[in-house]
Scaffold this motif. Structure first.
Motif, PDB file in Angstrom:
ATOM      1  N   PHE A   1       0.824  -1.204   0.000  1.00 45.45           N
ATOM      2  CA  PHE A   1       0.000   0.000   0.000  1.00 45.45           C
ATOM      3  C   PHE A   1       0.862   1.260   0.000  1.00 45.45           C
ATOM      4  O   PHE A   1       0.506   2.263  -0.628  1.00 45.45           O
ATOM      5  CB  PHE A   1      -0.980  -0.005   1.177  1.00 45.45           C
ATOM      6  CG  PHE A   1      -2.223  -0.791   0.886  1.00 45.45           C
ATOM      7  CD1 PHE A   1      -3.236  -0.255   0.105  1.00 45.45           C
ATOM      8  CD2 PHE A   1      -2.379  -2.077   1.373  1.00 45.45           C
ATOM      9  CE1 PHE A   1      -4.384  -0.982  -0.181  1.00 45.45           C
ATOM     10  CE2 PHE A   1      -3.518  -2.808   1.092  1.00 45.45           C
ATOM     11  CZ  PHE A   1      -4.524  -2.262   0.315  1.00 45.45           C
TER      12      PHE A   1
ATOM     13  N   VAL B   1      -7.800  -8.874   4.972  1.00 45.82           N
ATOM     14  CA  VAL B   1      -7.652  -7.423   5.040  1.00 45.82           C
ATOM     15  C   VAL B   1      -8.701  -6.793   4.139  1.00 45.82           C
ATOM     16  O   VAL B   1      -9.010  -7.310   3.060  1.00 45.82           O
ATOM     17  CB  VAL B   1      -6.229  -7.010   4.586  1.00 45.82           C
ATOM     18  CG1 VAL B   1      -6.081  -5.502   4.519  1.00 45.82           C
ATOM     19  CG2 VAL B   1      -5.185  -7.609   5.525  1.00 45.82           C
TER      20      VAL B   1
ATOM     21  N   VAL C   1      -7.038   0.937   5.369  1.00 49.19           N
ATOM     22  CA  VAL C   1      -6.702  -0.481   5.320  1.00 49.19           C
ATOM     23  C   VAL C   1      -7.011  -1.049   6.705  1.00 49.19           C
ATOM     24  O   VAL C   1      -6.517  -0.544   7.715  1.00 49.19           O
ATOM     25  CB  VAL C   1      -5.219  -0.704   4.957  1.00 49.19           C
ATOM     26  CG1 VAL C   1      -4.896  -2.185   4.898  1.00 49.19           C
ATOM     27  CG2 VAL C   1      -4.893  -0.029   3.626  1.00 49.19           C
TER      28      VAL C   1
ATOM     29  N   THR D   1      -7.710   6.416   1.673  1.00 53.39           N
ATOM     30  CA  THR D   1      -7.544   4.970   1.687  1.00 53.39           C
ATOM     31  C   THR D   1      -7.484   4.514   3.136  1.00 53.39           C
ATOM     32  O   THR D   1      -6.701   5.041   3.916  1.00 53.39           O
ATOM     33  CB  THR D   1      -6.242   4.546   0.965  1.00 53.39           C
ATOM     34  OG1 THR D   1      -6.283   5.007  -0.381  1.00 53.39           O
ATOM     35  CG2 THR D   1      -6.065   3.040   0.988  1.00 53.39           C
TER      36      THR D   1
ATOM     37  N   ALA E   1      -9.680  -3.072   2.307  1.00 53.87           N
ATOM     38  CA  ALA E   1      -9.222  -1.733   1.963  1.00 53.87           C
ATOM     39  C   ALA E   1     -10.409  -0.955   1.425  1.00 53.87           C
ATOM     40  O   ALA E   1     -11.136  -1.439   0.547  1.00 53.87           O
ATOM     41  CB  ALA E   1      -8.111  -1.787   0.933  1.00 53.87           C
TER      42      ALA E   1
END
Length: 101
Positions: free
Chosen positions: A22, A50, A40, A38, A52
């Motif tokens: 990332f 995960v 995460v 963004t 995002a």
């Protein structure tokens, strides 16, 4: 505003490396891409899972970003790192933002 949620499975013991991916993605981001934010997030129940959430000014800006040759050049370098970290392809969910508080 428009958003996309990505569900990402990482290989066991490689989830920390995903944050490096990332960081690399952020480094190739163009100022005019329309990306606003963004986030995460890692699952508490399964640390190899995960999510995002990427938020854009509009879906049009997000789609134009996908086709931007400047971004494609940078992605070529990052794809190898993704292959080492990801356990399969991410799932993508397109979302219309109806409220942002």
């Amino acid at each position: 505003m428009w958003a996309q949620l990505q569900k990402i499975s990482t290989k066991p013991e490689r989830e920390a490396e995903l944050l490096d991916v990332f960081d690399q993605l952020r480094a190739i981001e163009q100022a005019d891409s329309g990306l606003l934010r963004t986030m995460v997030m890692r699952s508490q129940a399964d640390p190899t899972l995960v999510y995002a959430l990427v938020v854009f000014e509009s879906e049009e800006k997000a789609r134009a970003r996908e086709q931007d040759p400047r971004r494609q050049q940078g992605l070529e370098r990052i794809r190898a790192a993704m292959g080492n970290v990801l356990d399969g392809s991410p799932e993508f969910f397109d979302l219309d933002v109806v409220r942002d508080q």
